[in-house]
Design a protein around this motif. Structure first.
Motif, PDB file in Angstrom:
ATOM      1  N   ILE B  81       5.245   1.036 -36.883  1.00 25.71           N
ATOM      2  CA  ILE B  81       5.641   0.467 -38.157  1.00 25.71           C
ATOM      3  C   ILE B  81       6.935  -0.318 -38.036  1.00 25.71           C
ATOM      4  O   ILE B  81       7.035  -1.455 -38.480  1.00 25.71           O
ATOM      5  CB  ILE B  81       5.733   1.564 -39.228  1.00 25.71           C
ATOM      6  N   ARG B  84       6.377  -3.719 -36.545  1.00 30.10           N
ATOM      7  CA  ARG B  84       5.401  -4.678 -37.058  1.00 30.10           C
ATOM      8  C   ARG B  84       6.095  -5.990 -37.419  1.00 30.10           C
ATOM      9  O   ARG B  84       5.591  -7.075 -37.179  1.00 30.10           O
ATOM     10  CB  ARG B  84       4.695  -4.133 -38.294  1.00 30.10           C
ATOM     11  N   LEU B  85       7.288  -5.830 -37.994  1.00 26.73           N
ATOM     12  CA  LEU B  85       8.023  -6.994 -38.432  1.00 26.73           C
ATOM     13  C   LEU B  85       8.440  -7.867 -37.260  1.00 26.73           C
ATOM     14  O   LEU B  85       8.639  -9.056 -37.404  1.00 26.73           O
ATOM     15  CB  LEU B  85       9.270  -6.504 -39.160  1.00 26.73           C
ATOM     16  N   PHE B 183      14.166 -20.501 -34.808  1.00 26.84           N
ATOM     17  CA  PHE B 183      13.554 -20.850 -36.084  1.00 26.84           C
ATOM     18  C   PHE B 183      12.374 -21.798 -35.909  1.00 26.84           C
ATOM     19  O   PHE B 183      12.367 -22.616 -34.995  1.00 26.84           O
ATOM     20  CB  PHE B 183      14.544 -21.595 -36.983  1.00 26.84           C
ATOM     21  N   LEU B 200      13.651 -23.723 -43.087  1.00 22.81           N
ATOM     22  CA  LEU B 200      13.667 -22.963 -41.832  1.00 22.81           C
ATOM     23  C   LEU B 200      13.193 -21.542 -42.101  1.00 22.81           C
ATOM     24  O   LEU B 200      13.510 -20.958 -43.135  1.00 22.81           O
ATOM     25  CB  LEU B 200      15.098 -22.869 -41.294  1.00 22.81           C
ATOM     26  N   ILE B 201      12.455 -20.969 -41.164  1.00 25.03           N
ATOM     27  CA  ILE B 201      12.139 -19.537 -41.211  1.00 25.03           C
ATOM     28  C   ILE B 201      12.409 -18.972 -39.821  1.00 25.03           C
ATOM     29  O   ILE B 201      11.975 -19.533 -38.814  1.00 25.03           O
ATOM     30  CB  ILE B 201      10.672 -19.287 -41.629  1.00 25.03           C
ATOM     31  N   SER B 202      13.130 -17.866 -39.791  1.00 24.49           N
ATOM     32  CA  SER B 202      13.488 -17.231 -38.528  1.00 24.49           C
ATOM     33  C   SER B 202      12.255 -16.622 -37.868  1.00 24.49           C
ATOM     34  O   SER B 202      11.381 -16.093 -38.543  1.00 24.49           O
ATOM     35  CB  SER B 202      14.523 -16.141 -38.813  1.00 24.49           C
ATOM     36  N   GLY B 205      12.068 -11.087 -38.213  1.00 27.45           N
ATOM     37  CA  GLY B 205      12.010 -10.694 -39.621  1.00 27.45           C
ATOM     38  C   GLY B 205      10.818 -11.254 -40.352  1.00 27.45           C
ATOM     39  O   GLY B 205      10.841 -11.403 -41.571  1.00 27.45           O
ATOM     40  N   THR B 206       9.753 -11.620 -39.621  1.00 32.43           N
ATOM     41  CA  THR B 206       8.523 -12.035 -40.284  1.00 32.43           C
ATOM     42  C   THR B 206       7.339 -11.500 -39.491  1.00 32.43           C
ATOM     43  O   THR B 206       7.408 -11.409 -38.260  1.00 32.43           O
ATOM     44  CB  THR B 206       8.416 -13.569 -40.405  1.00 32.43           C
ATOM     45  N   SER B 207       6.269 -11.131 -40.183  1.00 33.96           N
ATOM     46  CA  SER B 207       5.064 -10.695 -39.484  1.00 33.96           C
ATOM     47  C   SER B 207       4.059 -11.843 -39.378  1.00 33.96           C
ATOM     48  O   SER B 207       2.975 -11.668 -38.857  1.00 33.96           O
ATOM     49  CB  SER B 207       4.441  -9.486 -40.188  1.00 33.96           C
ATOM     50  N   ILE B 208       4.415 -13.024 -39.885  1.00 34.58           N
ATOM     51  CA  ILE B 208       3.543 -14.202 -39.788  1.00 34.58           C
ATOM     52  C   ILE B 208       4.316 -15.304 -39.062  1.00 34.58           C
ATOM     53  O   ILE B 208       5.486 -15.532 -39.369  1.00 34.58           O
ATOM     54  CB  ILE B 208       3.134 -14.736 -41.175  1.00 34.58           C
ATOM     55  N   LYS B 212       2.817 -21.221 -38.668  1.00 36.45           N
ATOM     56  CA  LYS B 212       1.575 -20.990 -39.413  1.00 36.45           C
ATOM     57  C   LYS B 212       1.844 -21.039 -40.922  1.00 36.45           C
ATOM     58  O   LYS B 212       1.057 -21.588 -41.684  1.00 36.45           O
ATOM     59  CB  LYS B 212       0.992 -19.621 -39.022  1.00 36.45           C
ATOM     60  N   ILE B 213       2.979 -20.477 -41.322  1.00 38.76           N
ATOM     61  CA  ILE B 213       3.345 -20.525 -42.749  1.00 38.76           C
ATOM     62  C   ILE B 213       3.465 -21.970 -43.205  1.00 38.76           C
ATOM     63  O   ILE B 213       2.885 -22.373 -44.210  1.00 38.76           O
ATOM     64  CB  ILE B 213       4.676 -19.773 -43.005  1.00 38.76           C
TER      65      ILE B 213
END
Lengths: 321, 321
Positions: B81, B84-85, B183, B200-202, B205-208, B212-213
């Motif tokens: 768990i 996962r992130l 990023f 920007l997305i790091s 801290g993301t499971s996707i 793709k986002i």
């Protein structure tokens, strides 16, 4: 160097002007700022625009409005660069600070999401939202027509304000409980019981609100959940010190009397809550988000635009749908 | 307790079985694992399945395959768990480690993205991809039909492997340069020059996968860029120690001789690169991503499914489109 709050507003105003393909006036800027969570009147916007003109970042075109200069564009690129990534969380923390709903006196401001649908779709939308109210925060909403002075509503649309789950963070903070929003995510529900987060995005390290990302991916299945008890909803998770759990529980109970609910899990143990990691000594609180009621509307193919964590609103002015 | 690498594969196999609405066989699991970046043959999958059976997490239904048990579902919810992130970044780091392309010998594996389009759309897709090749990593691609044994291709589809920008991270690492993907984002381009990251997305801290986002949000405007020189593309940013910039530059030059390009910026200063924050003492490297060539296909309304950072592939088997 002026105060960082003013600098942030100046940047946001420059972004709005920069995003437009024609000169923009103070009224439109004020409306758009409100949508982005800044409550600046037209007069205050004019004051900020004069600063921008003086710095050579914007220029005035008679009465039609301002456009951005080349120097302004450069400034925009350079300015606040380090904190752009923290923009979402900073804005959220600003709204948290401004939430002052008192669950005993039953008055004050809550944080709301604002969604827009076509006028023609409103009746259908309201019906669908009512069906999903158990997976949102509150049955009370704010409805705004085109001529509204409180919320900017585009022509032909209706604005719908729903209570945002971040309101809890504001209320916890007001009661002295240190709280930080951690993740937004997609939560699996089985037999009407929340089970585990399928996907998570941290509120830190993103320039786009995680809930907005999941909404745009249309990753929910609230409709399935309402029909069979199995589905996925949007939820978010924050953490508080374990020693504060008892006080937090009391607050959640009190809020129920104001029709404010949506608590899915509050674990007194470290490790994880519904699959979201929780730091040692902390307790994770999972709450369904207010926009689940809008997710179901989108699932039905109705065109909805939602801005999560939009602005604050007097809860007393919001009425059951 | 077995080795964490095996545990990770066991979890991934359970996820695949759990996501299916019918029993799943080893062949399908092996295909799907490959899509997710795990290179396990059918035989190895069977070995892992026996472990899962013994633990009571899966059960066999004659020749039709395995399904997950209630105990398995519970295990899946609890297991891994905390990480996962970090799943996205962990999987990426695994692929980085397995990249061994040698720019001098011009041989070895690169990381690829895999996209699927309908057979009927393939000619049109290839044409559009060719037009956008300057904003991808390499003109060389891998094309896979339904009967492919290398890449799982759904019926009626064609699989297209494009070189993934994370390949650079693998090659830098192989040459002793410590590198971390930071990023993924949307980059504004003006007059054909990259200007600034809009969002920007790091990678943490993301499971996707961030790319793709952005792909799902259809936030690019590669078409506009090709027509006018103004638009937005997908790009990502990694950082290396400033002292390694000279060696990194040399590597990028060598890679050009292998048709591997896409470098947009490498700054020798701390602070930021194209608006993405860079830590003190580090240098940020911005590279356009391979799937920009697919973004333009999506912009034209052709139905494409893309899995960024999918698997590794022998670059020698990839041919100009």
């Amino acid at each position: 160097m002026t105060d960082p709050q003013i600098e942030r507003k100046l940047i946001e105003i420059m972004r709005i002007i920069n995003e437009s393909d024609r000169p923009v006036g103070a009224r439109i800027i004020a409306d758009e700022l409100r949508n982005r969570g800044y409550n600046l009147g037209e007069r205050a916007v004019r004051y900020h625009l004069r600063i921008l003109d003086e710095r050579g970042f914007t220029e005035k075109h008679g009465y039609t409005g301002r456009s951005i200069t080349l120097k302004g564009k450069e400034e925009l690129e350079e300015a606040l660069i380090g904190d752009r990534l923290d923009f979402v969380i900073t804005r959220i923390e600003d709204l948290i600070y401004r939430t002052d709903y008192d669950p005993v006196k039953k008055q004050g401001n809550v944080i709301v999401n604002v969604s827009y649908v076509d006028k023609d779709d409103f009746e259908k939308t309201a019906g669908l939202m009512r069906s999903a109210i158990d997976y949102s925060i509150s049955p009370r909403v704010g409805i705004f027509e085109e001529d509204s002075e409180d919320i900017f509503v585009p022509t032909g649309k209706v604005g719908i304000a729903t209570v945002c789950s971040i309101t809890f963070d504001g209320i916890l903070l007001r009661h002295g409980i240190p709280v930080k929003p951690n993740f937004g995510g997609i939560l699996s529900v089985e037999n009407n019981e929340p089970v585990v987060f399928k996907d998570l995005i941290s509120y830190r390290g993103t320039s786009i609100d995680p809930i907005k990302i999941f909404l745009m991916r249309q990753s929910t299945s609230v409709t399935g959940l309402l029909q069979s008890g199995f589905g996925t909803i949007l939820a978010n998770m924050r953490s508080i010190p374990q020693s504060a759990v008892e006080n937090a529980s009391l607050l959640f109970q009190q809020l129920h009397e104001s029709d404010i609910g949506g608590l899915l899990a509050m674990d007194n143990e470290s490790g994880n809550v519904l699959g979201a990691p929780v730091d040692v000594g902390m307790s994770g609180i999972v709450v369904s988000v207010g926009v689940n009621a809008l997710a179901v509307v989108e699932e039905y193919g109705i065109d909805v635009t939602t801005r999560p964590v939009s602005t604050i609103m007097d809860y007393g002015t919001m009425k059951p749908l």
